[in-house]
Motif scaffolding. Sequence first.
Motif, PDB file in Angstrom:
ATOM      1  N   ILE A 179       0.859  -1.183   0.000  1.00 57.75           N
ATOM      2  CA  ILE A 179       0.000   0.000   0.000  1.00 57.75           C
ATOM      3  C   ILE A 179       0.897   1.236   0.000  1.00 57.75           C
ATOM      4  CG2 ILE A 179      -1.898  -1.125   1.202  1.00 57.75           C
ATOM      5  CD1 ILE A 179      -0.967   0.242   3.762  1.00 57.75           C
ATOM      6  N   CYS A 180       0.367   2.365  -0.453  1.00 55.95           N
ATOM      7  CA  CYS A 180       1.172   3.582  -0.543  1.00 55.95           C
ATOM      8  C   CYS A 180       0.359   4.766  -0.028  1.00 55.95           C
ATOM      9  CB  CYS A 180       1.599   3.821  -1.996  1.00 55.95           C
ATOM     10  SG  CYS A 180       2.761   5.210  -2.196  1.00 55.95           S
ATOM     11  N   ASP A 181       1.061   5.757   0.501  1.00 60.63           N
ATOM     12  CA  ASP A 181       0.376   6.933   1.045  1.00 60.63           C
ATOM     13  C   ASP A 181       0.352   8.107   0.076  1.00 60.63           C
ATOM     14  OD1 ASP A 181       3.028   7.604   1.109  1.00 60.63           O
ATOM     15  OD2 ASP A 181       3.140   7.950   3.275  1.00 60.63           O
ATOM     16  N   CYS A 182       0.697   7.881  -1.191  1.00 64.28           N
ATOM     17  CA  CYS A 182       0.671   8.970  -2.172  1.00 64.28           C
ATOM     18  C   CYS A 182      -0.756   9.220  -2.667  1.00 64.28           C
ATOM     19  CB  CYS A 182       1.585   8.650  -3.357  1.00 64.28           C
ATOM     20  SG  CYS A 182       0.959   7.362  -4.452  1.00 64.28           S
ATOM     21  N   PRO A 183      -1.043  10.420  -3.184  1.00 67.99           N
ATOM     22  CA  PRO A 183      -2.400  10.732  -3.664  1.00 67.99           C
ATOM     23  C   PRO A 183      -2.880   9.806  -4.768  1.00 67.99           C
ATOM     24  CG  PRO A 183      -1.115  12.739  -3.409  1.00 67.99           C
ATOM     25  CD  PRO A 183      -0.157  11.593  -3.244  1.00 67.99           C
ATOM     26  N   TYR A 185      -2.265   6.630  -5.272  1.00 63.61           N
ATOM     27  CA  TYR A 185      -2.745   5.352  -4.739  1.00 63.61           C
ATOM     28  C   TYR A 185      -4.057   5.533  -3.977  1.00 63.61           C
ATOM     29  CZ  TYR A 185      -2.876   0.891  -2.324  1.00 63.61           C
ATOM     30  OH  TYR A 185      -3.272  -0.330  -1.854  1.00 63.61           O
ATOM     31  N   GLN A 186      -4.204   6.668  -3.287  1.00 61.35           N
ATOM     32  CA  GLN A 186      -5.412   6.900  -2.511  1.00 61.35           C
ATOM     33  C   GLN A 186      -6.649   6.972  -3.410  1.00 61.35           C
ATOM     34  OE1 GLN A 186      -5.236   6.798   0.792  1.00 61.35           O
ATOM     35  NE2 GLN A 186      -3.028   6.510   0.561  1.00 61.35           N
ATOM     36  N   PHE A 187      -6.478   7.512  -4.641  1.00 59.95           N
ATOM     37  CA  PHE A 187      -7.613   7.666  -5.547  1.00 59.95           C
ATOM     38  C   PHE A 187      -7.786   6.486  -6.488  1.00 59.95           C
ATOM     39  CE2 PHE A 187      -6.901  12.138  -4.415  1.00 59.95           C
ATOM     40  CZ  PHE A 187      -8.204  12.534  -4.120  1.00 59.95           C
ATOM     41  N   ARG A 188      -6.665   5.916  -6.981  1.00 64.24           N
ATOM     42  CA  ARG A 188      -6.755   4.858  -8.007  1.00 64.24           C
ATOM     43  C   ARG A 188      -6.276   3.494  -7.525  1.00 64.24           C
ATOM     44  NH1 ARG A 188      -4.506   9.162 -11.112  1.00 64.24           N
ATOM     45  NH2 ARG A 188      -2.462   8.156 -11.089  1.00 64.24           N
ATOM     46  N   HIS A 189      -5.761   3.431  -6.294  1.00 65.88           N
ATOM     47  CA  HIS A 189      -5.216   2.179  -5.759  1.00 65.88           C
ATOM     48  C   HIS A 189      -4.129   1.605  -6.665  1.00 65.88           C
ATOM     49  CE1 HIS A 189      -8.035   1.924  -2.412  1.00 65.88           C
ATOM     50  NE2 HIS A 189      -8.984   2.303  -3.258  1.00 65.88           N
ATOM     51  N   ALA A 190      -3.403   2.499  -7.292  1.00 62.92           N
ATOM     52  CA  ALA A 190      -2.266   2.101  -8.138  1.00 62.92           C
ATOM     53  C   ALA A 190      -1.347   3.303  -8.285  1.00 62.92           C
ATOM     54  CB  ALA A 190      -2.739   1.626  -9.506  1.00 62.92           C
ATOM     55  N   CYS A 191      -0.047   3.053  -8.284  1.00 64.87           N
ATOM     56  CA  CYS A 191       0.901   4.153  -8.428  1.00 64.87           C
ATOM     57  C   CYS A 191       2.261   3.589  -8.817  1.00 64.87           C
ATOM     58  CB  CYS A 191       1.004   4.972  -7.143  1.00 64.87           C
ATOM     59  SG  CYS A 191       1.717   4.065  -5.760  1.00 64.87           S
ATOM     60  N   LYS A 192       3.173   4.495  -9.253  1.00 62.44           N
ATOM     61  CA  LYS A 192       4.503   4.072  -9.665  1.00 62.44           C
ATOM     62  C   LYS A 192       5.338   3.609  -8.480  1.00 62.44           C
ATOM     63  CE  LYS A 192       6.018   8.897  -9.548  1.00 62.44           C
ATOM     64  NZ  LYS A 192       6.522  10.030 -10.350  1.00 62.44           N
ATOM     65  N   HIS A 193       5.022   4.107  -7.275  1.00 59.88           N
ATOM     66  CA  HIS A 193       5.776   3.693  -6.094  1.00 59.88           C
ATOM     67  C   HIS A 193       5.537   2.216  -5.775  1.00 59.88           C
ATOM     68  CE1 HIS A 193       4.624   8.054  -5.490  1.00 59.88           C
ATOM     69  NE2 HIS A 193       5.934   8.113  -5.693  1.00 59.88           N
ATOM     70  N   ILE A 194       4.314   1.771  -5.981  1.00 59.96           N
ATOM     71  CA  ILE A 194       3.992   0.352  -5.768  1.00 59.96           C
ATOM     72  C   ILE A 194       4.767  -0.508  -6.759  1.00 59.96           C
ATOM     73  CG2 ILE A 194       2.160  -1.371  -5.909  1.00 59.96           C
ATOM     74  CD1 ILE A 194       1.917   0.260  -3.427  1.00 59.96           C
ATOM     75  N   LYS A 195       4.839  -0.048  -8.017  1.00 58.91           N
ATOM     76  CA  LYS A 195       5.575  -0.818  -9.033  1.00 58.91           C
ATOM     77  C   LYS A 195       7.059  -0.897  -8.705  1.00 58.91           C
ATOM     78  CE  LYS A 195       2.349   0.242 -12.781  1.00 58.91           C
ATOM     79  NZ  LYS A 195       2.185   0.884 -14.113  1.00 58.91           N
ATOM     80  N   LEU A 196       7.624   0.219  -8.241  1.00 61.58           N
ATOM     81  CA  LEU A 196       9.034   0.216  -7.864  1.00 61.58           C
ATOM     82  C   LEU A 196       9.283  -0.705  -6.670  1.00 61.58           C
ATOM     83  CD1 LEU A 196       9.810   4.045  -8.180  1.00 61.58           C
ATOM     84  CD2 LEU A 196      10.617   2.212  -9.696  1.00 61.58           C
ATOM     85  N   ALA A 197       8.375  -0.673  -5.701  1.00 56.69           N
ATOM     86  CA  ALA A 197       8.526  -1.534  -4.531  1.00 56.69           C
ATOM     87  C   ALA A 197       8.395  -3.003  -4.913  1.00 56.69           C
ATOM     88  CB  ALA A 197       7.474  -1.158  -3.485  1.00 56.69           C
TER      89      ALA A 197
END
Length: 210
Positions: A179-183, A185-197
């Motif tokens: 899970i991520c605390d970036c905006p 992820y909060q809106f779309r439940h997906a982000c580049k930080h999750i992919k990097l992790a």
Amino acid sequence: MDANFADAKRRVDKSTGQTKAENINAIYQIGFACVFHATHNMTSYAEIKTLKAQVEHVLSLHTETRNSDAELTRVLCSVFHNNTNDLTRPAYDPVKIATSVERCRRKFNEDNRFLPTLESVARQRKMNMDEWRVALGYPTLDGHREPPSVKEQKRVHTYPSKTKRGIYYNAVETEYGLICDCPSYQFRHACKHIKLAEMEVMRASMTPLF
């Protein structure tokens, strides 16, 4: 069932605007519903044959039995023998099945199911109190709402924001996934930080060939 039927008859007799034939038809419909309800209950009890399934059934419906194995055994014997007309079902001796009932209950508790509702009982059964408190919706003694077993599993991946200087976002590993605390992820439940992790986790899990 006779009491329900008589009560239904009295209610129908007091109604107005119905003919005698309509009243009789209404009475028989209510009587049939009473018979079906009783038969359905007996069928449901008859379908629950194993002791483990019976213990699960009682624990799920009678929360007071989660705090006492003696009460659990008493209710189980009452529900699955005294309240059925199945003469083929063997009579339960509470003394003989008490140990087996306790063993089933203990197994459910190990899976964090049907936990006792009283703290004194949880302590008596030597449960992890932080795990118990969180499972019942209470915060741990240090104010957290996650048990130690979950907190220990966490690993944080921190990445700087590319659009806002000095801002960092955290992708956190949990038992349910990343899970991520970036905006984003909060809106779309997906982000580049999750992919990097995910890439970091994959690289860490790979075993070198040489």
